[in-house]
Design a protein around this motif. Structure first.
Motif: not given
Ligand SMILES: [Zn+2]
Length: 269
Positions: A12-14, A56-60, A77-80, A105-109
């Motif tokens: 799902p990530s760009a 735009e995104t990061f892992l946490v 993975e979240c959109r900052a 969240r980039v991936d809603a699951t």
């Protein structure tokens, strides 16, 4: 579901998959190091860490997961940008903050990110910051839960502390975790950058814990380990009537020495 749709859901990530895989590997390594039981810095679901993927995104780490056993399912993975909008608000309910955390969240699951993802999002937006680690380290917290917490942030006791943790740390008086804490971190960190001219390596939160940040996993771990060692030495020195602090001249001398700059480079700080 056709092949294209399935592929889209699985990635799902760009961010290019190879970059994401590499950063995820580094982040899991950082989490496992921070959660090493021998270091006594995080037990149960305590602590978290993050890695910048792109602008735009990061892992946490997801909420409630354990650092030492973390695997890819415990990373979100979240959109900052979605989270940073929360820093501009003044009165939101806990439910509204939770809703934004889930929306980021980039991936809603994926699992729910920790409420501390807010300060991760902001710190990863600073120049040169690729990784952030946060723990409730035992010796550091012994001082942060004492009346001498602020003194620990601004006074230095030995040269290696300066090499790994810089000439000062950001100090945050106790603040409610979540949006208010992230806002306080932004205010105090901006003040630090104006005074010192670079992002901090260490942020100390009264009655809470420590954050370390840098351009590599090594930088985050060096600052975390050295801050914890410094706190242990501080506690021992306090028992003997100290600590005896280094003078501002001695601190400035260590900070500017070329051999210490080389050590910082070799330690990937
Ligand atoms: Zn915490």
């Amino acid at each position: 579901m056709d092949g294209m749709q399935r592929k889209k859901l699985q990635t799902p990530s760009a961010v290019p998959a190879s970059d994401r895989r590499e950063k995820l590997k580094l982040l899991l390594d950082l989490c496992h190091q921070l959660g090493n039981p021998a270091l006594r810095m995080a037990i149960l679901g305590e602590g978290n860490a993050s890695a910048r993927l792109s602008g735009e995104t990061f892992l946490v780490k997801a909420s409630g997961c354990s650092l030492p056993t973390l695997d890819k399912n415990g990373v979100v993975e979240c959109r900052a940008k979605t989270l940073l909008t929360l820093l501009e608000t003044t009165n939101l309910s806990d439910a509204e903050v939770d809703g934004t955390l889930l929306n980021s969240r980039v991936d809603a699951t994926a699992k729910k990110p920790s409420v501390e993802a807010l300060f991760h999002a902001w710190l990863l937006s600073l120049p040169g910051i690729e990784f952030v680690g946060h723990t409730h380290a035992q010796a550091v917290n012994s001082i942060l839960c004492s009346p001498r917490a602020q003194e620990f942030a601004v006074k230095k006791i030995f040269p290696d502390e300066i090499v790994c943790c810089d000439v000062e740390s950001v100090f945050i008086p106790y603040t409610d975790p979540g949006r208010k804490l992230a806002q306080a971190i932004r205010v105090e960190t901006e003040k630090f950058i104006r005074n010192i001219g670079r992002p901090p390596r260490v942020i100390l939160m009264e009655n809470h814990g420590i954050i370390t940040l840098g351009r590599s996993v090594e930088a985050v771990m060096s600052a975390m380990l050295m801050a914890e060692k410094t706190a242990t030495v501080w506690l021992g020195a306090a028992a003997l009537g100290g600590p005896k602090f280094m003078t501002p001249e001695h601190v400035a001398r260590i900070s500017g020495r070329p051999d210490e700059a080389l050590r910082r480079k070799m330690l990937k700080l």
